[in-house]
Enzyme design. Structure first.
Site, short mmCIF file in Angstrom:
data_model
loop_
_atom_site.label_atom_id
_atom_site.label_comp_id
_atom_site.label_asym_id
_atom_site.label_seq_id
_atom_site.Cartn_x
_atom_site.Cartn_y
_atom_site.Cartn_z
N GLY A 109 0.82 -1.20 0.00
CA GLY A 109 0.00 0.00 0.00
C GLY A 109 0.85 1.25 0.00
N LYS A 169 4.48 12.42 -2.09
CA LYS A 169 5.33 11.29 -1.70
C LYS A 169 6.31 11.77 -0.63
CE LYS A 169 8.43 7.74 -3.51
NZ LYS A 169 9.03 7.16 -4.73
N ASP A 210 8.88 4.99 7.99
CA ASP A 210 8.57 6.23 8.70
C ASP A 210 7.67 7.16 7.89
OD1 ASP A 210 10.28 7.23 6.74
OD2 ASP A 210 11.96 7.54 8.09
N GLY A 211 7.33 6.74 6.67
CA GLY A 211 6.42 7.54 5.86
C GLY A 211 7.05 8.75 5.20
N ARG A 244 3.79 14.24 -7.09
CA ARG A 244 3.75 13.47 -8.32
C ARG A 244 2.38 13.61 -8.99
NH1 ARG A 244 6.20 7.56 -7.17
NH2 ARG A 244 4.20 7.21 -6.12
N ASP A 279 4.22 -4.36 -7.62
CA ASP A 279 3.60 -3.17 -7.04
C ASP A 279 4.20 -1.89 -7.62
OD1 ASP A 279 5.76 -4.38 -5.31
OD2 ASP A 279 5.72 -2.39 -4.42
N ASN A 280 5.25 -2.02 -8.43
CA ASN A 280 5.83 -0.88 -9.12
C ASN A 280 5.51 -0.86 -10.61
OD1 ASN A 280 7.03 -0.03 -6.73
ND2 ASN A 280 8.97 -1.06 -7.16
N ASP A 337 7.51 4.84 -9.90
CA ASP A 337 8.36 4.64 -8.71
C ASP A 337 9.84 4.62 -9.06
OD1 ASP A 337 6.18 4.66 -7.12
OD2 ASP A 337 6.16 2.52 -6.68
#
Length: 499
Positions: free
Chosen positions: A102, A125, A137-138, A188, A266-267, A276
């Protein structure tokens, strides 16, 4: 899954921008995302902006340079009309099923309708923790944000399908990677950030109803030509269309010498976009087996393996769609054209690089021979094609010939190439080559130099590099050093999945 994050009592006021929102993805419902607001970034400052993309979105330069825009794209102020969320997906990473993934450090602000009538999603992002951050850590760091910003806009200028980058906002906030770095957020944009992994996630969980809803969403908004009366036929048509776009994308990557580095499912973009930018690289010396990601210890995503990896990823997408397709044979049939589509698209792009305005049976051999010669001598890929283009345009042959130690082998190939060109207008060939073979690419050492300068709050080198990358086929007098051979120290640069 539909998690709402309540705004703080001292939340900043809404910022209004000249954007027309439609936010179609959010209408899919809470099974597809978690509602989450960006986390504020302390002491934000501008690092870079793309006024070209801003104009495409309908954002005038004065607004994009404003303090309001800075607050919005730092994640410090909500944008009126946006509907922030983080989407859930799964994926195969380095060939193994990774389960639920996710948007772990990306937050979709929403979808806007541009002045030209196109739809574009805007995503922050590095904007903080989400329910899908897992052990992360986001955050994103300045280094990786600069690389993604420049690569996105460089690839767009090269004509390669890609997500775009609007701006970078930096912050002195510390972020721990291999060392302590500073934080940044890159904004993005893309028609959609749908990935193969979105379908894989719902198939993995046995959620056929949600899988069908996702199929309907993708076909309705991005692949209307795939609409059929039967759901299985619709799913097969979508798979075939994605296969064709992916084959074309991979042909373009191989032709420009682009290495993705982390081609996990996932990319992989459902729309056939480059998605990505982590440990990516453009080839310096032509090495077909080049591995740009030192985390990739077995070379799964080496340059010459990219086309076949894309095919493997398409089979993963096909498997995810099987609950809707029913018969595996039908899914395999939709995938069957991939090798042929890729080969045809790649040969067409290489013919353009050679200035061949028509197709003849022996072209594939001519292409294979020059690529083998470049690989054997480890010739700089971009410089060779640009010098060859300049020669066809009237410059001397010596600068091209000087790239090779085995002059006889080059002369032999050059003779066959000249014979092939003899039936084509030299002017037309030169014009095609000069708009196909760039003078400027985002080399690793160029990115490293502007990152080092930006880390010291000097953004002028970044702006200069951005300018030439936005027009990579132009000469840009005074910027010749940005098109030169890489220095020796560039060979020591290593990129990993944290890059």
């Amino acid at each position: 899954m539909d998690v709402d994050v309540a705004p703080a009592s001292s939340a900043p006021p809404l910022v209004r921008a000249p954007l027309q929102w439609q936010n179609r993805f959010s209408r899919l419902g809470g099974a597809f995302y978690a509602r989450i607001a960006p986390q504020p970034l302390p002491a934000p400052y501008w690092v870079a902006r793309s006024t070209r993309l801003g104009e495409t979105l309908g954002l005038p330069p004065h607004w994009l340079a404003s303090e309001e825009a800075l607050a919005v794209f730092a994640g410090n102020a909500p944008l009126a009309g946006s509907a922030p969320l983080a989407s859930v997906y799964g994926g195969h990473q380095f060939g193994h099923w990774a389960g639920q993934l996710g948007d772990g450090r990306a937050i979709l602000l929403g979808e806007v309708l541009t002045p030209s009538g196109e739809s574009m999603e805007l995503q922050l992002k590095g904007s903080g923790l989400t329910p899908f951050s897992r052990m992360g850590d986001g955050r994103a760091v300045l280094r990786s944000s600069i690389r993604e910003f420049l690569a996105s806009e460089a690839m767009h200028a090269l004509g390669v399908p890609t997500t775009r980058a609007l701006c970078i906002v930096g912050s002195p906030a510390p972020v721990l990677r291999e060392t302590v770095e500073t934080a940044a957020v890159v904004t993005r944009a893309a028609p959609s950030f749908l990935r193969f992994g979105h379908f894989e996630y719902f198939a993995w969980r046995g959620k056929t109803e949600e899988l069908r809803a996702l199929l309907d969403y993708a076909v309705t908004h991005f692949y209307p030509e795939c609409e059929r009366q039967d759901v299985a036929e619709t799913a097969c048509a979508l798979l075939a269309a994605v296969t064709e776009r992916t084959a074309g994308l991979l042909a373009h990557w191989q032709a420009v010498g682009f290495c993705h580095g982390v081609m996990n499912t996932d990319n992989m973009s459902l729309l056939g976009l480059t998605l990505d930018y982590g440990p990516f690289a453009f080839l310096d010396a032509f090495e077909p087996g080049h591995i740009c990601n030192h985390t990739d210890v077995y070379g799964r995503y080496a340059f010459d393996r990219q086309p076949e990896v894309a095919r493997w990823n398409l089979y993963c997408l096909a498997e995810a769609l099987l609950p809707l397709i029913g018969e595996p044979e039908r899914a395999v049939q939709a995938l069957t054209p991939y090798p042929r589509r890729f080969a045809a698209a790649f040969e067409a792009r290489m013919r353009a690089k050679l200035g061949l305005t028509d197709a003849q049976p022996g072209d594939g051999i001519l292409i294979d021979e020059v690529l083998a010669l470049l690989a054997r001598e480890r010739v700089d890929y971009t410089i060779f094609w640009r010098r060859l283009s300049r020669h066809i345009a009237g410059d001397a042959l010596a600068p091209v010939r000087d790239l090779f130690l085995d002059r006889l082998a080059f002369d032999t190939w050059m003779l066959r190439y000249s014979e092939r060109l003899s039936s084509i207008s030299r002017r037309h060939s030169a014009a095609l080559m000069l708009k196909t073979n760039p003078k400027y690419i985002l080399r690793k050492h160029l990115a490293e130099e502007v990152i080092r300068a930006a880390s010291a709050s000097d953004f002028a080198p970044l702006a200069r590099l951005q300018t030439v990358l936005e027009s990579p086929f132009d000469e840009h007098p005074g910027c010749e050093s940005l098109a030169d051979f890489p220095p020796e120290w560039a060979a020591q640069l290593q990129l990993s999945c944290s890059s």
